[in-house]
Structure formats: structure tokens, C-alpha cells
Design a protein around this motif. Structure first.
Motif, PDB file in Angstrom:
ATOM      1  N   ARG A  93      30.804  21.091  38.146  1.00  0.00           N
ATOM      2  CA  ARG A  93      31.934  20.151  38.040  1.00  0.00           C
ATOM      3  C   ARG A  93      33.185  20.727  38.693  1.00  0.00           C
ATOM      4  N   ARG A  94      33.443  21.988  38.443  1.00  0.00           N
ATOM      5  CA  ARG A  94      34.616  22.642  39.023  1.00  0.00           C
ATOM      6  C   ARG A  94      34.530  22.663  40.546  1.00  0.00           C
ATOM      7  N   THR A  95      33.360  23.003  41.072  1.00  0.00           N
ATOM      8  CA  THR A  95      33.180  23.051  42.521  1.00  0.00           C
ATOM      9  C   THR A  95      33.358  21.679  43.147  1.00  0.00           C
ATOM     10  N   ILE A  96      32.789  20.658  42.535  1.00  0.00           N
ATOM     11  CA  ILE A  96      32.943  19.304  43.069  1.00  0.00           C
ATOM     12  C   ILE A  96      34.415  18.924  43.119  1.00  0.00           C
ATOM     13  N   GLY A  97      35.140  19.208  42.050  1.00  0.00           N
ATOM     14  CA  GLY A  97      36.567  18.913  42.029  1.00  0.00           C
ATOM     15  C   GLY A  97      37.324  19.651  43.119  1.00  0.00           C
ATOM     16  N   LEU A 101      38.961  17.461  46.200  1.00  0.00           N
ATOM     17  CA  LEU A 101      40.424  17.519  46.287  1.00  0.00           C
ATOM     18  C   LEU A 101      40.915  18.506  47.356  1.00  0.00           C
ATOM     19  N   ARG A 102      39.973  19.210  47.995  1.00  0.00           N
ATOM     20  CA  ARG A 102      40.317  20.220  49.010  1.00  0.00           C
ATOM     21  C   ARG A 102      41.367  21.193  48.476  1.00  0.00           C
ATOM     22  N   ARG A 103      41.168  21.594  47.234  1.00  0.00           N
ATOM     23  CA  ARG A 103      42.111  22.478  46.562  1.00  0.00           C
ATOM     24  C   ARG A 103      42.140  23.853  47.220  1.00  0.00           C
ATOM     25  N   ARG A 104      43.339  24.284  47.510  1.00  0.00           N
ATOM     26  CA  ARG A 104      43.518  25.623  48.068  1.00  0.00           C
ATOM     27  C   ARG A 104      43.418  26.632  46.929  1.00  0.00           C
ATOM     28  N   LEU A 105      42.663  27.686  47.204  1.00  0.00           N
ATOM     29  CA  LEU A 105      42.489  28.732  46.209  1.00  0.00           C
ATOM     30  C   LEU A 105      43.159  30.002  46.712  1.00  0.00           C
ATOM     31  N   PHE A 106      42.653  31.104  46.355  1.00  0.00           N
ATOM     32  CA  PHE A 106      43.222  32.405  46.639  1.00  0.00           C
ATOM     33  C   PHE A 106      43.390  32.624  48.142  1.00  0.00           C
ATOM     34  N   ASN A 107      44.607  32.989  48.546  1.00  0.00           N
ATOM     35  CA  ASN A 107      44.929  33.267  49.942  1.00  0.00           C
ATOM     36  C   ASN A 107      44.492  32.151  50.884  1.00  0.00           C
ATOM     37  N   ASP A 108      44.722  30.936  50.436  1.00  0.00           N
ATOM     38  CA  ASP A 108      44.482  29.734  51.234  1.00  0.00           C
ATOM     39  C   ASP A 108      43.006  29.438  51.489  1.00  0.00           C
ATOM     40  N   ASN A 109      42.104  30.053  50.730  1.00  0.00           N
ATOM     41  CA  ASN A 109      40.680  29.755  50.854  1.00  0.00           C
ATOM     42  C   ASN A 109      40.376  28.426  50.185  1.00  0.00           C
ATOM     43  N   ARG A 110      39.310  27.804  50.633  1.00  0.00           N
ATOM     44  CA  ARG A 110      38.829  26.562  50.013  1.00  0.00           C
ATOM     45  C   ARG A 110      37.324  26.644  49.873  1.00  0.00           C
ATOM     46  N   GLU A 111      36.834  26.024  48.808  1.00  0.00           N
ATOM     47  CA  GLU A 111      35.380  25.931  48.676  1.00  0.00           C
ATOM     48  C   GLU A 111      34.884  24.865  49.645  1.00  0.00           C
ATOM     49  N   ARG A 112      33.701  25.107  50.194  1.00  0.00           N
ATOM     50  CA  ARG A 112      33.102  24.157  51.126  1.00  0.00           C
ATOM     51  C   ARG A 112      31.972  23.408  50.439  1.00  0.00           C
ATOM     52  N   PHE A 113      31.727  22.196  50.910  1.00  0.00           N
ATOM     53  CA  PHE A 113      30.684  21.355  50.329  1.00  0.00           C
ATOM     54  C   PHE A 113      29.323  22.048  50.355  1.00  0.00           C
TER      55      PHE A 113
END
Length: 171
Positions: A93-97, A101-113
């Protein structure tokens, strides 16, 4: 230190405890991940500096490069030892969100689909493949004489966690 596998809720609980107990808090993922999800060269030094303080809380019991340092300095482990099914539903669920939402994480990283399918270090794959191993490791560590002074609060469900928090706040 608040420990457990990816998706267990370590960060949320550590932040809550930090506020309620007035403890300095640091997110180890933010210290660890540099651009492109690489390890920041200052990670170990940043952790050493943080845990040198008298009082603190963190949301990790596991980064191998600093694990013993943190365990040696901690006085309490709050272990979120939730079932694999519970953890997987949360981490997915967290990953899908994060992806949607293309949420920026640590040092501008983003999770990819496709991250969970191609990256063995992705939190979804990590939680699935490391769940049993992390439990065994923590069981071994909490019975190790080296950490016999460590107070362990092992919580096996969100309900146990809520009940423990209620008792903690009432004290």
C-alpha cells in the motif's frame, strides 16, 4: 530503537514516541540514501554523531554497517514483529501511494512502478524475502549476552502496539 522489517511501521511509531517522550529522532533511511538510492558516504559518521547523545530514538535496528553501534548504545528495542501478511499489505500500500503520487523521498529519490519486480533491495521484495531472516536475527540478538541489558518490547500486532502505547502514556 524501533525495529522491524520494512513496512512494519517503524518510522510512524518512532516519530510518535519522539513527540510523546520528547526524544530527538532521526530517520535512518534519510541518513542512508543518497542520490540514486546509493549509500551516503557520511552515513556511519552521521549515525555515530546522533547516537552519541544521551537520549534519542531511531526507526531502525538493522543497517548492517551500524547495527552493532546502535544496539550497543540503545537501552530499549521496541520490536514490531508483525506477521508477513500484515507487513506485506502495508508495504505494498505504501509503495503504491508513493508511486502514484510520485512522492519524493530521501535526497530526491522516488520509488518506481517496476521497482519491486527488478530491484532486490526494493522494500516490497526486501520485506518478503527477509521477513523470516530478520525475525531469526532479532531473536538471536535479544538472547545474546552482549545485549542482556537491552530492554525489549516485542509487539506482534498493531493492536498490541496500540495497547502498549496506551499503557506507556498512562504511566
Amino acid at each position: 530503537m524501533v525495529g522491524g522489517i520494512s513496512g512494519a511501521g517503524k518510522t510512524s511509531l518512532a516519530r510518535l514516541l519522539s513527540q510523546r517522550l520528547d526524544l530527538p529522532y532521526v530517520d535512518f533511511d534519510a541518513l542512508f540514501h543518497g542520490p540514486g538510492w546509493t549509500e551516503r558516504p557520511t552515513f556511519r559518521g552521521d549515525v555515530e554523531a546522533f547516537i552519541a547523545g544521551e537520549r534519542w530514538i531511531t526507526d531502525s535496528d538493522g543497517y548492517a554497517v551500524v547495527r552493532d553501534l546502535v544496539w550497543d548504545r540503545a537501552d530499549t528495542l521496541v520490536w514490531l514483529d508483525y506477521s508477513r501478511a500484515r507487513v506485506m499489505s502495508r508495504v505494498i500500500r505504501r509503495t503504491i501511494g508513493r508511486v502514484v503520487l510520485r512522492r519524493r523521498l530521501f535526497n530526491d529519490n522516488r520509488e518506481r512502478f517496476l521497482g519491486p519486480f527488478v530491484d532486490p533491495e526494493h522494500p516490497v521484495r526486501w520485506a518478503w524475502t527477509q521477513h523470516g531472516r530478520r525475525r531469526s536475527t532479532n531473536l538471536r540478538r535479544i538472547t545474546d549476552p552482549r545485549w542482556r541489558e537491552l530492554s525489549v518490547v516485542r509487539l506482534r500486532s498493531p493492536r498490541e502496539t496500540r495497547e502498549w502505547l496506551t499503557r506507556l502514556i498512562e504511566v
